[in-house]
Design an enzyme around this catalytic site. Structure first.
Site, PDB file in Angstrom:
ATOM      1  CG  ASP A 255      -1.790  -1.204   1.308  1.00  0.00           C
ATOM      2  OD1 ASP A 255      -2.224  -1.666   0.245  1.00  0.00           O
ATOM      3  OD2 ASP A 255      -2.036  -1.686   2.419  1.00  0.00           O
TER       4      ASP A 255
ATOM      5  N   GLY B   7      -2.301   3.338   9.182  1.00  0.00           N
ATOM      6  CA  GLY B   7      -1.724   2.200   8.480  1.00  0.00           C
ATOM      7  C   GLY B   7      -2.645   1.014   8.443  1.00  0.00           C
TER       8      GLY B   7
ATOM      9  CG  LEU C 230     -24.044  -1.965  10.934  1.00  0.00           C
ATOM     10  CD1 LEU C 230     -25.172  -2.094  11.939  1.00  0.00           C
ATOM     11  CD2 LEU C 230     -24.578  -1.569   9.568  1.00  0.00           C
TER      12      LEU C 230
ATOM     13  N   GLY D 255      -6.388 -10.302   2.184  1.00  0.00           N
ATOM     14  CA  GLY D 255      -6.036 -11.615   2.706  1.00  0.00           C
ATOM     15  C   GLY D 255      -4.894 -11.547   3.700  1.00  0.00           C
TER      16      GLY D 255
ATOM     17  CB  THR E 194      -7.230   1.604   5.850  1.00  0.00           C
ATOM     18  OG1 THR E 194      -7.156   3.007   5.641  1.00  0.00           O
ATOM     19  CG2 THR E 194      -6.981   0.893   4.533  1.00  0.00           C
ATOM     20  CB  ALA E 195      -6.535  -2.370   8.717  1.00  0.00           C
ATOM     21  CB  ALA E 196     -11.957  -1.082  10.687  1.00  0.00           C
ATOM     22  N   GLY E 197     -12.194  -3.541   8.785  1.00  0.00           N
ATOM     23  CA  GLY E 197     -12.960  -4.704   8.340  1.00  0.00           C
ATOM     24  C   GLY E 197     -12.138  -5.973   8.319  1.00  0.00           C
ATOM     25  CG  ASP E 198      -9.038  -6.472   5.573  1.00  0.00           C
ATOM     26  OD1 ASP E 198     -10.045  -6.993   5.048  1.00  0.00           O
ATOM     27  OD2 ASP E 198      -8.259  -5.738   4.946  1.00  0.00           O
TER      28      ASP E 198
END
Length: 309
Positions: A20, A294, A228, A48, A255-259
């Site tokens: 990134d 990050g 949500l 991933g 940025t990385a919250a969902g992963d």
């Protein structure tokens, strides 16, 4: 105390690995506008890989199946994954295509624009999957996202379904998902926008999230978890709904919250937590992640959670 890796079910993550390149500025540009950036960073990412890092930092037993280019970015990523304790024996190297790259523009509130060049991961083929079939068949949980080719995802799901392996799908990035894939998945974790794409329902509160979860369930998925953002996550399981509230934090970078959520949730399942408790732990981890800048740098370690169930 969390269960040691050797005692836990194996989690196999099949997904992307990216590098990134991030520019932070006071605000995001509109089309045709130039906005001066305040900070530039180069970080490891890819959905991933992010999910695999989240699992490893929670103490999970995780194997990452992905494909990088035979280039500096790919080699750097491989070393970083090894340092996290991720099993990297099944990461393919493509001699003809570069490693994936993501360009991210972000403002001070954490909102962002993201553009991805997939590179080598777009060539992760059924032939590649056959080479690691036994690894997939040995999994306790299979976690997938959709930065891999759709036909590859469908093939992997067939393998896992045949062996009775629990499949968790993060339907990101947004795209048309086949009926066959949806009906192979036991748990799906879309965010608000992805849930809207899957259902055509505007998701803006708990009630609308319930309606969207019902619609996704009717497509063949047993358990639906809609994340949500600052509200938390809605869990639909066995015809019941559970509102998992998020902790109130000041978001710096989402940025990385969902992963983070997806990876931590899968660790909870391997520790025999209920779906709701696993979602609670995942929300707690995601809340920590958004307070930091990050992608993989923001993902917390287990000792930071103080989570009990």
């Amino acid at each position: 105390m969390y269960v040691q890796k050797v005692m836990m079910k194996k989690i196999v993550v099949i997904g992307s690995s990216n590098t990134d390149m991030i520019i932070k500025s006071d605000r995001l540009p509109v089309p045709g506008q130039i906005v001066a950036g305040r900070q530039f960073m180069v970080n490891s990412g890819g959905k991933g890989a992010n999910q695999a890092v989240a699992i490893a930092r929670m103490g999970g037993n995780v194997t990452l199946i992905t494909k990088t280019g035979n280039d500096l970015f790919g080699k750097r990523s491989l070393e970083l994954y090894k340092s996290e304790g991720i099993v990297t024996d099944y990461i393919f190297s493509d001699p003809d295509n570069p490693s994936g790259i993501a360009l991210i523009l972000m403002d001070t509130s954490g909102e962002k624009y993201i553009s991805i060049v997939q590179g080598a991961i777009k060539t992760l083929s059924i032939k590649d999957i056959e080479k690691v079939r036994t690894v997939i068949e040995d999994a306790g949980i299979l976690l997938m996202e959709l930065e891999i080719p759709m036909e590859t995802a469908e093939y992997v799901a067939k393998i896992a379904l045949k062996k009775g392996i629990k499949i968790v799908l993060n339907p990101s990035p947004i795209q048309v998902i086949s009926k066959e894939l949806l009906q192979s998945v036991q748990i799906i974790i879309p965010n608000k926008t992805e849930a809207e794409w899957l259902t055509g329902i505007n998701v803006y509160n708990w009630d609308s999230a319930r309606k969207a979860a019902d619609c996704i369930h009717e497509k063949g998925v047993e358990t639906v978890i809609i994340t949500l953002g600052s509200k938390g996550a809605l869990v639909r399981e066995n015809g019941r709904y559970y509102e998992v509230a998020a902790e109130k934090v000041k978001a710096v970078d989402t940025t990385a919250a969902g992963d983070t959520f997806c990876g931590v949730f899968c660790v909870g399942l391997t520790e025999n937590m209920s779906t709701v408790d696993a979602a609670k732990m995942a929300c707690k981890a995601a809340a920590i992640a958004v307070t930091r800048s990050g992608m993989q740098q923001s993902i917390p370690y287990r000792e930071e959670l103080s989570f009990e169930y």
